[in-house]
Write a protein that holds these residues in place. Sequence first.
Motif, PDB file in Angstrom:
ATOM      1  N   LEU A 154      11.343  -5.954  64.445  1.00  0.00           N
ATOM      2  CA  LEU A 154      11.736  -6.776  63.306  1.00  0.00           C
ATOM      3  C   LEU A 154      12.704  -7.870  63.734  1.00  0.00           C
ATOM      4  O   LEU A 154      12.589  -9.033  63.301  1.00  0.00           O
ATOM      5  N   LEU A 155      13.658  -7.524  64.585  1.00  0.00           N
ATOM      6  CA  LEU A 155      14.620  -8.520  65.062  1.00  0.00           C
ATOM      7  C   LEU A 155      13.929  -9.597  65.894  1.00  0.00           C
ATOM      8  O   LEU A 155      14.226 -10.792  65.752  1.00  0.00           O
ATOM      9  N   VAL A 156      12.979  -9.178  66.732  1.00  0.00           N
ATOM     10  CA  VAL A 156      12.229 -10.158  67.535  1.00  0.00           C
ATOM     11  C   VAL A 156      11.439 -11.092  66.621  1.00  0.00           C
ATOM     12  O   VAL A 156      11.390 -12.312  66.841  1.00  0.00           O
ATOM     13  N   GLY A 157      10.822 -10.522  65.588  1.00  0.00           N
ATOM     14  CA  GLY A 157      10.083 -11.355  64.641  1.00  0.00           C
ATOM     15  C   GLY A 157      10.985 -12.332  63.919  1.00  0.00           C
ATOM     16  O   GLY A 157      10.615 -13.502  63.694  1.00  0.00           O
ATOM     17  N   MET A 158      12.181 -11.889  63.524  1.00  0.00           N
ATOM     18  CA  MET A 158      13.128 -12.775  62.854  1.00  0.00           C
ATOM     19  C   MET A 158      13.558 -13.914  63.773  1.00  0.00           C
ATOM     20  O   MET A 158      13.597 -15.087  63.358  1.00  0.00           O
ATOM     21  N   LEU A 159      13.864 -13.591  65.028  1.00  0.00           N
ATOM     22  CA  LEU A 159      14.294 -14.629  65.964  1.00  0.00           C
ATOM     23  C   LEU A 159      13.150 -15.589  66.273  1.00  0.00           C
ATOM     24  O   LEU A 159      13.352 -16.807  66.365  1.00  0.00           O
ATOM     25  N   LEU A 204      27.563 -11.293  61.488  1.00  0.00           N
ATOM     26  CA  LEU A 204      27.840 -12.606  62.071  1.00  0.00           C
ATOM     27  C   LEU A 204      27.079 -12.798  63.379  1.00  0.00           C
ATOM     28  O   LEU A 204      26.604 -13.910  63.673  1.00  0.00           O
ATOM     29  N   MET A 205      26.956 -11.729  64.166  1.00  0.00           N
ATOM     30  CA  MET A 205      26.205 -11.827  65.421  1.00  0.00           C
ATOM     31  C   MET A 205      24.740 -12.147  65.154  1.00  0.00           C
ATOM     32  O   MET A 205      24.139 -12.996  65.824  1.00  0.00           O
ATOM     33  N   VAL A 206      24.148 -11.467  64.165  1.00  0.00           N
ATOM     34  CA  VAL A 206      22.745 -11.729  63.826  1.00  0.00           C
ATOM     35  C   VAL A 206      22.582 -13.146  63.292  1.00  0.00           C
ATOM     36  O   VAL A 206      21.637 -13.868  63.658  1.00  0.00           O
ATOM     37  N   MET A 207      23.503 -13.573  62.423  1.00  0.00           N
ATOM     38  CA  MET A 207      23.433 -14.931  61.887  1.00  0.00           C
ATOM     39  C   MET A 207      23.567 -15.959  63.005  1.00  0.00           C
ATOM     40  O   MET A 207      22.867 -16.981  63.011  1.00  0.00           O
ATOM     41  N   GLY A 208      24.462 -15.681  63.945  1.00  0.00           N
ATOM     42  CA  GLY A 208      24.619 -16.600  65.070  1.00  0.00           C
ATOM     43  C   GLY A 208      23.348 -16.702  65.904  1.00  0.00           C
ATOM     44  O   GLY A 208      22.954 -17.798  66.331  1.00  0.00           O
ATOM     45  N   LEU A 245      21.051 -19.988  66.451  1.00  0.00           N
ATOM     46  CA  LEU A 245      20.736 -20.406  67.814  1.00  0.00           C
ATOM     47  C   LEU A 245      19.235 -20.588  67.998  1.00  0.00           C
ATOM     48  O   LEU A 245      18.787 -21.553  68.649  1.00  0.00           O
ATOM     49  N   CYS A 246      18.446 -19.703  67.400  1.00  0.00           N
ATOM     50  CA  CYS A 246      16.988 -19.829  67.498  1.00  0.00           C
ATOM     51  C   CYS A 246      16.492 -21.068  66.752  1.00  0.00           C
ATOM     52  O   CYS A 246      15.587 -21.771  67.218  1.00  0.00           O
ATOM     53  N   LEU A 247      17.055 -21.348  65.579  1.00  0.00           N
ATOM     54  CA  LEU A 247      16.681 -22.550  64.842  1.00  0.00           C
ATOM     55  C   LEU A 247      17.012 -23.822  65.643  1.00  0.00           C
ATOM     56  O   LEU A 247      16.213 -24.760  65.710  1.00  0.00           O
ATOM     57  N   GLU A 248      18.183 -23.826  66.254  1.00  0.00           N
ATOM     58  CA  GLU A 248      18.586 -24.969  67.070  1.00  0.00           C
ATOM     59  C   GLU A 248      17.682 -25.108  68.292  1.00  0.00           C
ATOM     60  O   GLU A 248      17.310 -26.227  68.679  1.00  0.00           O
ATOM     61  N   THR A 249      17.323 -23.977  68.886  1.00  0.00           N
ATOM     62  CA  THR A 249      16.420 -24.010  70.040  1.00  0.00           C
ATOM     63  C   THR A 249      15.074 -24.607  69.659  1.00  0.00           C
ATOM     64  O   THR A 249      14.517 -25.445  70.377  1.00  0.00           O
TER      65      THR A 249
END
Length: 262
Positions: free
Chosen positions: A194-199, A23-27, A31-35
């Motif tokens: 990988l997380l940075v790339g996803m965000l 849930l934290m990752v999805m959140g 948040l990145c999509l909204e940004t």
Amino acid sequence: MARSGFWRMLRILDAIPVWLLALMVMGLLFLCLETGYRLSHRKPGLGDVSALQASVLGLVALLLAFSFSMAEARYSLRRALVVKEANAIGTLYLRIGFLPEPSRGEMRAWLRRYTDLRLEGHEALGNPALFATKLQESESLQDELWARLEALAPRVETPVLILVTQAMNDVFDVSDERVAAAHNLIPTSIFILLLVGMLGSGVLLGYRPEARLRGLLSWSLFVVILTAVMFTLLDLDLPTRGRIRVDQGPLRSLQEQLRIRP
């Protein structure tokens, strides 16, 4: 020190439920999509970002493929080591039959107990404290087996001693190999990248100056699929979490065989 640090890190991870991490990752992704969406309407002057979006998504896909390849190789190694350990213990059990009584019976009883400890420990790998206890007990049995063989050495023929010593060394070596394989995880830096790339891909995908409404359906599909892939990768790589566990069937079969053998 390295081993204690590893298990300390796992205890911290184990304290956080998997669903909460997901849930934290999805959140963060939402948040990145909204940004990205808000930036596209406040500062729409970046022009066409489709090429950049494709490049970042391609990079994320490449990282995922590379990470899955590493995780699968480590998982296959851990699975192969279970078979190797079962074969090594079975060979040692047979070769102990060349030793005189009463040492033969005592050492075989210790080896049956050793097999139980190895199986119980690796089946409880999700509980670091219990695993450490079982590992310590099995190492104590290793010392007892070796000490008994040393005491028997002057009374045993050299060819027999070589056979038993070699088999016992194989059992001890594969034990260390399995512990090392459990510690051999994908480097943390790769997961961070990988997380940075996803965000980053989330920000770029949300950047749509021409859109009047948020693409909630496409956003949800993107977030759910990417999070599912990410946590499947973690499940495959971490031996202590999730449902993808190394099957201990070879050791379990050996345990049953040793119980009926004299």
